[in-house]
Design an enzyme around this catalytic site. Sequence first.
Site, PDB file in Angstrom:
ATOM      1  N   ARG A  85       9.030   9.578   9.821  1.00 27.77           N
ATOM      2  CA  ARG A  85       9.684   8.887  10.838  1.00 27.77           C
ATOM      3  C   ARG A  85      10.760   9.610  11.880  1.00 27.77           C
ATOM      4  NH1 ARG A  85      12.986   4.726   8.557  1.00 27.77           N
ATOM      5  NH2 ARG A  85      11.164   3.280   8.245  1.00 27.77           N
ATOM      6  N   ARG A 130      21.140   5.820  10.996  1.00 24.75           N
ATOM      7  CA  ARG A 130      19.580   5.965  11.533  1.00 24.75           C
ATOM      8  C   ARG A 130      19.515   6.458  12.962  1.00 24.75           C
ATOM      9  NH1 ARG A 130      16.196   2.990   7.721  1.00 24.75           N
ATOM     10  NH2 ARG A 130      17.240   3.319   5.515  1.00 24.75           N
ATOM     11  N   LYS A 186      22.496   2.146   4.403  1.00 23.65           N
ATOM     12  CA  LYS A 186      21.885   2.314   5.739  1.00 23.65           C
ATOM     13  C   LYS A 186      22.906   2.162   6.858  1.00 23.65           C
ATOM     14  CE  LYS A 186      18.451  -0.857   5.826  1.00 23.65           C
ATOM     15  NZ  LYS A 186      17.214  -1.429   6.081  1.00 23.65           N
ATOM     16  N   LYS A 201      23.395   1.383  11.099  1.00 27.66           N
ATOM     17  CA  LYS A 201      22.655   1.347  12.251  1.00 27.66           C
ATOM     18  C   LYS A 201      23.412   1.103  13.522  1.00 27.66           C
ATOM     19  CE  LYS A 201      18.423  -0.605  10.213  1.00 27.66           C
ATOM     20  NZ  LYS A 201      17.241  -1.647  10.141  1.00 27.66           N
ATOM     21  N   CYS A 226       6.324  -6.722  11.373  1.00 31.02           N
ATOM     22  CA  CYS A 226       6.407  -5.223  10.524  1.00 31.02           C
ATOM     23  C   CYS A 226       5.198  -4.622  10.194  1.00 31.02           C
ATOM     24  CB  CYS A 226       7.627  -5.417   9.425  1.00 31.02           C
ATOM     25  SG  CYS A 226       6.852  -6.481   8.089  1.00 31.02           S
ATOM     26  N   CYS A 281       3.234  -0.607   3.223  1.00 26.66           N
ATOM     27  CA  CYS A 281       4.852  -0.842   2.626  1.00 26.66           C
ATOM     28  C   CYS A 281       4.908  -1.299   1.308  1.00 26.66           C
ATOM     29  CB  CYS A 281       5.257  -1.849   3.585  1.00 26.66           C
ATOM     30  SG  CYS A 281       7.005  -2.024   3.224  1.00 26.66           S
ATOM     31  N   CYS A 323       8.337  -9.307   4.177  1.00 25.79           N
ATOM     32  CA  CYS A 323       9.343  -9.327   3.157  1.00 25.79           C
ATOM     33  C   CYS A 323      10.644  -9.764   3.810  1.00 25.79           C
ATOM     34  CB  CYS A 323       9.577  -8.097   2.135  1.00 25.79           C
ATOM     35  SG  CYS A 323      10.562  -6.814   2.934  1.00 25.79           S
ATOM     36  N   CYS A 359      12.797  -5.819   8.817  1.00 23.23           N
ATOM     37  CA  CYS A 359      12.244  -4.933   9.592  1.00 23.23           C
ATOM     38  C   CYS A 359      11.985  -5.149  11.187  1.00 23.23           C
ATOM     39  CB  CYS A 359      11.024  -4.027   9.099  1.00 23.23           C
ATOM     40  SG  CYS A 359      11.855  -2.914   7.399  1.00 23.23           S
TER      41      CYS A 359
END
Length: 574
Positions: A83, A153, A216, A218, A437, A443, A482, A486
Amino acid sequence: MKKYKNNSLVVQGQLSDYERMKGESNYLRGTISDDLLDSLTNGFKGDNFYLIRFHGMYQQDDRDLRKERIEQKLEPKYTMMLRCRLPGGVITSKQWLKIYDFALNCTFYKSIRLTNRQTFQLHGILKNKLKNTHKMLNEVGLDSLATANDVNRNVICTSNPNETIIHHQIYEFSKKVSDLLLPKTNAYAEIWLDKKKIFKTYEEEPILTKFYLPRKFKISIVIPPYNDIDIHANDMSLVAIIDVHNTTILGFNLLLGGGLSFEHSNHATVPAISKDIGFIDYKNIFSVIQSVVTIQRDWGDRTNRKQAKTRYTIKRVGLQIFKKEIEKRANVFFEKSKPYHFISRGDRFGWLKGQDQLWYYTLFIPQGRIVNTIDLKLGECLQKIAQIHKGSFRITANQNIIISEISTENKINITKLLQKYNIDNSFSNVRKNSMACVSFPTCPLAMAEAERVLDNFVNKLELLLIKYNINHEYIVFRITGCPNGCARALLAEIALVGKSFGKYNLYLGGNKIGTRIPHLYLENLDENAIFKHLDKLIFLWSSERQTKEDFGDFVIRKKIVLEVIDSFNDFWKK
């Protein structure tokens, strides 16, 4: 195992193993270089499996083949997903051409995946091609550092071309924010670019420390009235406050604690929209940003990763205490938030002339996938455009592309190419406002299909709107494999969240502008059951709605689902 010191603002207890891994990693180096030399496996071992994420990569395997390979006693078909770090989503034509050529010739899937964090992913890279991938990015001025794991991120910002003067300022600002919070370790350059090792008695991470963040983080930057980046899906969002002449950023309203991930049946986990803290003028904003991140670094839960995000820290210590600590560390005082409002969050498709008198073309990208198919040569078309385009491309947070800064003369040439490849944005508004996603087959967290079923699900939704003569309207529809958030499903009017293979939980009641979490309607539904219920609901909407009432507002007013006002109290209520 270390334990936290006795401090009421810090969670006490045994540190998670991730903290051990980060602390022992020698500032993210681990033994990644040794694993690159190991030709007996296509994967990374031990801590390195997680450490490569700090460098922007995930190890994946083809889940369609997993069972077959296990039966054959073969290693899973490991490849890497990389990414890119691309703050603000802007990429030059030169960069695009290099990346497209690499995707076409050096990846298994021969495609570029646009993400909803304004960047791109390359799927299907073999381990022995990784260094070449990083070197290719470096040659065109890009990298993948800090696009995954426990760091800040990719920083995203409003990309709407109607705001060209302010957008340039916001884009430059997003790059500065990204640079401020980047890991300072030389590990990325040493491992992937063969740069000389820097030998020090010790290395420093002045903001992140050698343990980095608890989880993480954001950041998003929005220019009202467009919420095209879904500010409530982020740990920290900055709402730009512009002067009356629409030419200067005066400062920002600061919003904290947004995030959409949760865990099925775990009532300690919730999605949440962010909370407004107050206004900060521009000259103080960087010290405020750094203070927020260091508070989360110091106070975030390092014992339980499911409680480690910023929203849980704020819930635990209290919003006012968190706010006062920001003021203390940044040596500022918040003013009352400035008024603003949102009118939309989707992209504006087609041609638009900016304030700079240049042209912008927003192109809808189905499922965010740049690929060539028999019916649509999207990758080839964009390659031809990049060869003649003197401006840049903007990746939007809705997985689309804006061809930016086009002269009137070049507009003619780009129009001809779009016509030649039969690319005209002729999709329904439902489709343009839908998202999924990646999910299967790559994934590892996927419980159900998402991207591969989106087209079919949207087709059925379109037919229902036609059936009840309401196809002039649209519904914000999102599906995720899930509950990790995302595709930002938990800000949609209709959301499907994967529960098991072929089964989804159905959530209803988000709104058009993305300021409300939907609520659980029914659990564990297959495709037929989902659309049986949606048929009834859309019929009710078409026959009982108030003037111009959106679907999400309708199901709340009719008490079909509970309105989620405070996620920590409302999300799990029956």
